[in-house]
Write a protein that holds these residues in place. Structure first.
Motif, PDB file in Angstrom:
ATOM      1  N   LEU A 157     -51.670 -37.402  98.096  1.00  0.00           N
ATOM      2  CA  LEU A 157     -52.958 -36.917  98.482  1.00  0.00           C
ATOM      3  C   LEU A 157     -53.813 -37.279  97.550  1.00  0.00           C
ATOM      4  CD1 LEU A 157     -51.698 -33.140  98.587  1.00  0.00           C
ATOM      5  CD2 LEU A 157     -52.553 -34.461 100.579  1.00  0.00           C
ATOM      6  N   GLN A 158     -53.773 -37.577  96.193  1.00  0.00           N
ATOM      7  CA  GLN A 158     -54.614 -37.932  95.069  1.00  0.00           C
ATOM      8  C   GLN A 158     -55.088 -39.443  95.408  1.00  0.00           C
ATOM      9  OE1 GLN A 158     -52.025 -37.469  91.602  1.00  0.00           O
ATOM     10  NE2 GLN A 158     -53.158 -35.972  90.797  1.00  0.00           N
ATOM     11  N   GLY A 159     -53.908 -40.342  95.998  1.00  0.00           N
ATOM     12  CA  GLY A 159     -54.698 -41.391  96.182  1.00  0.00           C
ATOM     13  C   GLY A 159     -55.578 -41.502  97.653  1.00  0.00           C
ATOM     14  N   ARG A 160     -55.224 -40.620  98.438  1.00  0.00           N
ATOM     15  CA  ARG A 160     -56.205 -40.567  99.479  1.00  0.00           C
ATOM     16  C   ARG A 160     -57.769 -39.966  99.178  1.00  0.00           C
ATOM     17  NH1 ARG A 160     -53.336 -36.497 103.473  1.00  0.00           N
ATOM     18  NH2 ARG A 160     -55.436 -36.351 104.545  1.00  0.00           N
ATOM     19  N   LEU A 161     -57.797 -39.027  97.999  1.00  0.00           N
ATOM     20  CA  LEU A 161     -59.089 -38.542  97.538  1.00  0.00           C
ATOM     21  C   LEU A 161     -59.814 -39.709  96.986  1.00  0.00           C
ATOM     22  CD1 LEU A 161     -60.836 -36.571  96.654  1.00  0.00           C
ATOM     23  CD2 LEU A 161     -59.677 -35.900  94.743  1.00  0.00           C
ATOM     24  N   GLY A 162     -58.894 -40.472  96.201  1.00  0.00           N
ATOM     25  CA  GLY A 162     -59.636 -41.711  95.521  1.00  0.00           C
ATOM     26  C   GLY A 162     -60.349 -42.664  96.356  1.00  0.00           C
TER      27      GLY A 162
END
Length: 374
Positions: free
Chosen positions: A96-101
């Motif tokens: 999820l953090q990677g997608r947000l970035g």
């Protein structure tokens, strides 16, 4: 007689956890069922029982281990299973953090390209240009494409926010399972030590998810306002290109900005008084309190009566127990307040109209969030 009852309860709890197996299925984490409890003043609805999660029948269980000289126990096996579930949850959160970035990078690039084109158009109009200059028309069309690419990140953020909410629900369910395991009989001391470490790790993961959801809520709010304002500015710029004369930003955008600036100043200058009556009281006396519909109804009615209304969001924690317990209550109340603030943003209330405060109350028995309207 008392000992028999305790053994019966322990046996029942062991049978329940043994039947659940792993909290994750092969196809993904099963979301925790949310309870139904909403308040507009003091209303509370009893929670519905969480559905049994799908058992994992193919994924290999985490390796079982115990302290030297101590036997492998049923509780130890459950700790291993839940540790494996936590690992999968943490992998999902990292995704999820990677997608947000990635979404943020796309929005940043689109915004940079858009403003570069906007600057060229404005500079050309400022120097003077012929009406309907085809070069400016082409640049305007390219800027429109870049702006719409920025707008496309908003539904991506909405999908990401929904996925993060699913992870948060499972994290709460996993935390409940960990805490319930303390009551199982037949555990050795090392089992409870590992349970404490596992509980801390689950709590830390939930904090990361909460922060991710807060960042998403703020980004979506900013992007919505930004895209709407720039679309109005593009309409005004189109007229300027048609006439070959620079006008400036949209008058509608200026009116909106001035209104929001005044509302923000009013919100920051107001503090609830002891005699003020809250518009909404949300009591977090159980997990997964469902307050969104009641909150929406109350805020919607308030805005219909006064479109320029501002709000004070007060996170109230009980002032009871030791200093450590008071600090933990205050931290939990703050997280609850941030969750309600995210809900208000998602409902379309501009963040500048909401002021968040925190208070301790000796009369409160559970964490509460009060919403005042001005």
């Amino acid at each position: 007689m008392g000992v028999s009852k305790k053994l019966a309860v322990s046996a029942s709890l062991a049978l329940f956890l043994s039947g659940c197996g792993s909290l994750w299925s092969d196809e993904g984490a099963s979301s925790a069922a949310t309870t139904s409890s909403s308040t507009t003043q003091t209303s509370t609805v009893a929670p519905a029982p969480a559905p049994a999660p799908v058992a994992n029948t193919t994924t290999a269980a985490a390796p079982t281990y115990a302290a030297a000289g101590e036997p492998v126990t049923f509780v130890g096996d459950k700790v291993d299973e839940m540790a494996g579930d936590l690992g999968k949850l943490q992998d999902q959160v990292a995704g999820l953090q990677g997608r947000l970035g990635s979404i943020q990078m796309d929005a940043e690039k689109g915004s940079d390209d858009y403003h570069a084109l906007l600057g060229m158009i404005t500079a050309r109009l400022q120097r003077g240009s012929t009406p309907g200059n085809p070069i400016l028309v082409d640049q305007w069309n390219q800027a429109q494409i870049e702006l719409e690419q920025v707008a496309e990140t908003i539904p991506q953020m909405t999908k990401l926010s929904n996925d993060a909410a699913d992870s948060a629900a499972f994290g709460q369910y996993l935390l409940s399972a960990v805490q319930a395991t303390y009551g199982l009989s037949g555990a050795v001391e090392s089992d409870h030590v590992r349970l404490e470490v596992l509980e801390d790790d689950v709590l830390q993961t939930m904090v990361i998810i909460d922060r991710l959801m807060t960042d998403l809520s703020q980004d979506m709010n900013r992007q919505n306002i930004y895209v709407n304002n720039e679309r109005q500015n593009m309409t005004t710029l189109s007229l300027a290109i048609k006439n070959g004369e620079l006008y400036g930003s949209s008058l509608a955008t200026r009116a909106f900005t001035q209104t929001e600036t005044l509302a923000r100043a009013e919100a920051q200058s107001s503090v609830p008084k002891a005699s003020d009556r809250p518009l909404v009281i949300i009591r977090f006396d159980r997990p997964n309190v469902q307050y969104q519909q009641a909150l929406y109804n109350a805020v919607s009615q308030a805005l219909s009566r006064k479109p320029t209304a501002t709000f004070d969001l007060v996170a109230i924690s009980p002032q009871r127990g030791t200093a450590a317990q008071i600090a933990l209550n205050a931290s939990a109340a703050k997280r609850n307040g941030e969750a309600v603030l995210r809900s208000l943003r998602d409902m379309g209330v501009p963040s500048g109209r909401v002021q968040m405060l925190a208070q301790e109350s000796p009369s409160a028995t559970a964490n509460e969030v009060h919403l005042y309207v001005h």
